[in-house]
Design a protein around this motif. Structure first.
Motif, PDB file in Angstrom:
ATOM      1  N   GLY A  27       0.808  -1.211   0.000  1.00 25.67           N
ATOM      2  CA  GLY A  27       0.000   0.000   0.000  1.00 25.67           C
ATOM      3  C   GLY A  27       0.840   1.259   0.000  1.00 25.67           C
ATOM      4  N   GLY A  28       2.167   1.106   0.187  1.00 27.38           N
ATOM      5  CA  GLY A  28       3.068   2.245   0.150  1.00 27.38           C
ATOM      6  C   GLY A  28       3.267   2.760  -1.262  1.00 27.38           C
ATOM      7  N   PRO A  29       3.934   3.912  -1.424  1.00 23.52           N
ATOM      8  CA  PRO A  29       4.054   4.540  -2.750  1.00 23.52           C
ATOM      9  C   PRO A  29       4.792   3.685  -3.778  1.00 23.52           C
ATOM     10  CG  PRO A  29       5.398   5.683  -1.097  1.00 23.52           C
ATOM     11  CD  PRO A  29       4.518   4.750  -0.361  1.00 23.52           C
ATOM     12  N   ASP A  61      -3.153   1.223  12.708  1.00 24.87           N
ATOM     13  CA  ASP A  61      -3.930   1.351  11.477  1.00 24.87           C
ATOM     14  C   ASP A  61      -3.725   0.178  10.532  1.00 24.87           C
ATOM     15  OD1 ASP A  61      -4.982   3.801  12.236  1.00 24.87           O
ATOM     16  OD2 ASP A  61      -3.281   4.921  11.399  1.00 24.87           O
ATOM     17  N   ALA A  62      -3.116  -0.916  10.998  1.00 29.66           N
ATOM     18  CA  ALA A  62      -2.779  -2.026  10.104  1.00 29.66           C
ATOM     19  C   ALA A  62      -4.014  -2.591   9.406  1.00 29.66           C
ATOM     20  CB  ALA A  62      -2.057  -3.131  10.877  1.00 29.66           C
ATOM     21  N   ASP A  63      -5.133  -2.729  10.140  1.00 32.98           N
ATOM     22  CA  ASP A  63      -6.357  -3.256   9.529  1.00 32.98           C
ATOM     23  C   ASP A  63      -6.914  -2.272   8.496  1.00 32.98           C
ATOM     24  OD1 ASP A  63      -6.167  -5.542  11.045  1.00 32.98           O
ATOM     25  OD2 ASP A  63      -7.588  -4.863  12.576  1.00 32.98           O
ATOM     26  N   ALA A  64      -6.820  -0.989   8.793  1.00 30.33           N
ATOM     27  CA  ALA A  64      -7.282   0.024   7.843  1.00 30.33           C
ATOM     28  C   ALA A  64      -6.429   0.010   6.583  1.00 30.33           C
ATOM     29  CB  ALA A  64      -7.251   1.406   8.493  1.00 30.33           C
ATOM     30  N   TRP A  65      -5.129  -0.234   6.748  1.00 25.76           N
ATOM     31  CA  TRP A  65      -4.253  -0.324   5.580  1.00 25.76           C
ATOM     32  C   TRP A  65      -4.643  -1.513   4.704  1.00 25.76           C
ATOM     33  CZ3 TRP A  65       0.955   0.400   8.669  1.00 25.76           C
ATOM     34  CH2 TRP A  65       1.042   1.727   9.093  1.00 25.76           C
ATOM     35  N   ALA A  66      -4.981  -2.634   5.336  1.00 24.50           N
ATOM     36  CA  ALA A  66      -5.415  -3.801   4.572  1.00 24.50           C
ATOM     37  C   ALA A  66      -6.686  -3.493   3.790  1.00 24.50           C
ATOM     38  CB  ALA A  66      -5.629  -4.994   5.499  1.00 24.50           C
ATOM     39  N   THR A  67      -7.607  -2.760   4.414  1.00 26.14           N
ATOM     40  CA  THR A  67      -8.841  -2.363   3.734  1.00 26.14           C
ATOM     41  C   THR A  67      -8.538  -1.447   2.553  1.00 26.14           C
ATOM     42  OG1 THR A  67     -10.094  -2.551   5.803  1.00 26.14           O
ATOM     43  CG2 THR A  67     -11.077  -1.233   4.037  1.00 26.14           C
ATOM     44  N   HIS A  68      -7.613  -0.506   2.753  1.00 27.76           N
ATOM     45  CA  HIS A  68      -7.194   0.389   1.669  1.00 27.76           C
ATOM     46  C   HIS A  68      -6.639  -0.401   0.490  1.00 27.76           C
ATOM     47  CE1 HIS A  68      -5.183   3.769  -0.358  1.00 27.76           C
ATOM     48  NE2 HIS A  68      -4.115   2.978  -0.417  1.00 27.76           N
ATOM     49  N   CYS A  69      -5.786  -1.384   0.776  1.00 27.99           N
ATOM     50  CA  CYS A  69      -5.189  -2.193  -0.293  1.00 27.99           C
ATOM     51  C   CYS A  69      -6.256  -2.962  -1.056  1.00 27.99           C
ATOM     52  CB  CYS A  69      -4.158  -3.158   0.288  1.00 27.99           C
ATOM     53  SG  CYS A  69      -2.662  -2.347   0.896  1.00 27.99           S
ATOM     54  N   GLN A  70      -7.255  -3.467  -0.324  1.00 24.12           N
ATOM     55  CA  GLN A  70      -8.359  -4.172  -0.973  1.00 24.12           C
ATOM     56  C   GLN A  70      -9.113  -3.231  -1.926  1.00 24.12           C
ATOM     57  OE1 GLN A  70      -9.365  -7.656  -0.475  1.00 24.12           O
ATOM     58  NE2 GLN A  70     -10.346  -7.034  -2.398  1.00 24.12           N
ATOM     59  N   GLY A 176      -1.858  10.389  -9.668  1.00 20.68           N
ATOM     60  CA  GLY A 176      -2.704  10.676  -8.517  1.00 20.68           C
ATOM     61  C   GLY A 176      -2.902   9.492  -7.591  1.00 20.68           C
ATOM     62  N   LEU A 177      -1.873   8.710  -7.398  1.00 20.77           N
ATOM     63  CA  LEU A 177      -1.995   7.521  -6.557  1.00 20.77           C
ATOM     64  C   LEU A 177      -2.006   7.917  -5.085  1.00 20.77           C
ATOM     65  CD1 LEU A 177       0.485   5.057  -8.352  1.00 20.77           C
ATOM     66  CD2 LEU A 177      -1.936   5.514  -8.831  1.00 20.77           C
ATOM     67  N   GLN A 178      -3.010   7.455  -4.355  1.00 22.46           N
ATOM     68  CA  GLN A 178      -3.124   7.713  -2.922  1.00 22.46           C
ATOM     69  C   GLN A 178      -2.554   6.512  -2.171  1.00 22.46           C
ATOM     70  OE1 GLN A 178      -4.305  10.719  -1.740  1.00 22.46           O
ATOM     71  NE2 GLN A 178      -4.277  11.227  -3.935  1.00 22.46           N
ATOM     72  N   SER A 179      -1.411   6.704  -1.527  1.00 21.83           N
ATOM     73  CA  SER A 179      -0.685   5.589  -0.918  1.00 21.83           C
ATOM     74  C   SER A 179      -0.567   5.754   0.587  1.00 21.83           C
ATOM     75  CB  SER A 179       0.724   5.480  -1.528  1.00 21.83           C
ATOM     76  OG  SER A 179       0.649   5.310  -2.928  1.00 21.83           O
ATOM     77  N   ILE A 180      -0.234   4.665   1.245  1.00 23.01           N
ATOM     78  CA  ILE A 180      -0.060   4.643   2.700  1.00 23.01           C
ATOM     79  C   ILE A 180       1.322   5.189   3.052  1.00 23.01           C
ATOM     80  CG2 ILE A 180       0.206   3.107   4.687  1.00 23.01           C
ATOM     81  CD1 ILE A 180      -1.787   1.235   3.221  1.00 23.01           C
ATOM     82  N   ASP A 181       1.368   5.998   4.094  1.00 28.89           N
ATOM     83  CA  ASP A 181       2.650   6.491   4.614  1.00 28.89           C
ATOM     84  C   ASP A 181       2.862   5.869   5.990  1.00 28.89           C
ATOM     85  OD1 ASP A 181       4.985   7.841   5.097  1.00 28.89           O
ATOM     86  OD2 ASP A 181       4.008   9.738   5.626  1.00 28.89           O
TER      87      ASP A 181
END
Length: 436
Positions: A27-29, A61-70, A176-181
């Motif tokens: 999910g990172g850049p 936020d690990a679970d939220a990151w997984a949701t973002h990746c999905q 315009g990629l929205q990535s996890i930091d």
């Protein structure tokens, strides 16, 4: 440097054939850019494309990151396999712990021939080479991140390894990629982050091409390492007996060749290599230690022991332990024990099946004081049989002995006892001990 769909497809194809491609997607850049690139190039790929995300459970936020990746994968119409580390991280968990779990889970998820694609780039390579240089690594360590390597039933490849981080960041910005930091990437207490945020920028301010130059040095070290590997193979010829290394032959080599051979032998056996200081201490101990002291070299990756002229490796976590109990065995198929296989074959000679009870034999470990009479020889302590055969003391405690009642019928690989042997040309049972 611009990256296009055609370019990434060619880079992926150059890694080798695959039955499917899996993107390691944090999910990172960097991994987001790689996933997006491959999504645009999927028609040019030779195999289906999907993604794998590992939830390390190390951040709130690990679970939220997984949701973002999905959500990202659904938008790109790319199947995602979401994996989760099964145990909570220990208090001292860091990137090494996370990386070990990540690759373990992804390796288990790969089917035969599948390629795992990671977003490692030129700056990652420069950081790795620089860190290993500062830790005193030799040529092998300075190779840095390999372009490809085996992983589980498949392989892992890095199609962006020659691409600078700035080019990948520019691609993400342009699309315009929205990535996890991940905040962990900014913790300067971690050596890699300090090198990334403080050391490399300082070097680049003085030498603008420093990142590429350091990464290229890693590639040159790889070429030199390959040549040294071929030389090590030449030196090793005739120096091994199965998995053991001839210590006498090793002692005849120059010191630098001794170090080269030891590293290559350990790598062949799958052991994690000791660092240069540990290896040198171990080399001196194993080559020059007195025989009657049975020299032992231990480091976190394993243990090497010398017994008589031979060096034997016990990888980390594989020190033999005593079998919990005796086992009754009807020798018709191989028997799995705690530390190896007891195998049976049939041929001329061996143990006469009719001399064994219908219920089979008892497989026991040596308790001390056992005696037997090898066929055609005087009665001997089993300990002496081990000594005569050159079995190292640390292997004897896990070596199975075949008993009929209170009598030793055979010691696999060492002897058949009087009264149990088959008379040639009769065909009997031959027992072999194959330790792990």
């Amino acid at each position: 440097m611009d990256i296009s769909a055609t370019d990434i497809a060619e880079r992926v194809g150059a890694l080798g054939p695959a039955s499917a491609y899996r993107v390691a997607f944090s999910g990172g850049p960097d991994s987001h850019a790689l996933l997006h690139l491959l999504a645009t190039a999927r028609d040019r790929l030779s195999a289906p494309l999907s993604a794998i995300h590992v939830n390390h459970r190390m951040h709130a936020d690990a679970d939220a990151w997984a949701t973002h990746c999905q959500a990202v994968c659904e938008a790109l119409e790319i199947p995602l396999v979401a994996l989760r580390v099964p145990e909570p991280p220990p208090p001292d968990a860091g990137e090494t712990w996370a990386r070990d779990w990540r690759y373990r889970l992804m390796a288990d998820a790969l089917a035969s021939g599948e390629g795992l694609l990671t977003a490692h780039h030129q700056d990652d390579q420069a950081e790795t080479v620089l860190l290993r240089l500062l830790r005193g690594s030799g040529v092998d360590g300075l190779v840095g991140i390999p372009r490809t390597r085996a992983l589980g039933k498949g392989w892992v490849g890095r199609p962006l390894l020659e691409i600078p981080r700035a080019a990948i960041a520019a691609y993400g910005c342009d699309h315009g990629l929205q990535s996890i930091d991940d905040p962990a990437n900014h913790d300067r207490h971690a050596d890699r982050n300090w090198v990334r945020h403080d050391v490399l920028p300082t070097l680049v301010a003085r030498w603008p091409r420093a990142v590429g130059t350091i990464a290229r040095s890693g590639s040159l070290a790889g070429e030199a390492g390959a040549s040294l590997g071929r030389y090590a193979v030449t030196l090793l010829r005739g120096m091994t007996d199965g998995e053991r290394l001839d210590g006498d032959a090793l002692s005849c080599l120059a010191d630098e060749d001794q170090r080269l051979v030891l590293r290559h032998w350990l790598r062949q056996r799958g052991a994690a290599l000791p660092d240069a200081r540990q290896l040198e201490a171990g080399r001196r101990m194993l080559v020059y230690g007195a025989d009657d002291r049975m020299p032992v070299f231990h480091w976190p990756g394993g243990t090497v022991r010398r017994y008589r002229r031979w060096l034997s490796l016990e990888p980390a976590g594989e020190v033999p332990a005593r079998q919990a109990r005796s086992v009754q065995w009807l020798p018709e198929t191989d028997l799995r024990l705690d530390h190896g296989w007891l195998r049976v074959t049939r041929g001329v000679g061996g143990v006469a099946p009719e001399r064994l009870p219908p219920s089979g034999v008892i497989v026991a470990l040596r308790q001390g004081g056992e005696r037997c009479r090898p066929a055609g020889r005087p009665t001997r302590p089993v300990k002496k049989l081990f000594q005569e055969a050159g079995v190292p003391p640390w292997q004897r405690q896990a070596w199975p002995i075949l008993m009929v009642g209170d009598a030793v019928a055979a010691v696999p690989g060492l002897c058949i006892c009087e009264g149990f042997q088959a008379a040639p040309p009769d065909r009997g049972l031959h027992f072999h001990w194959d330790p792990d």
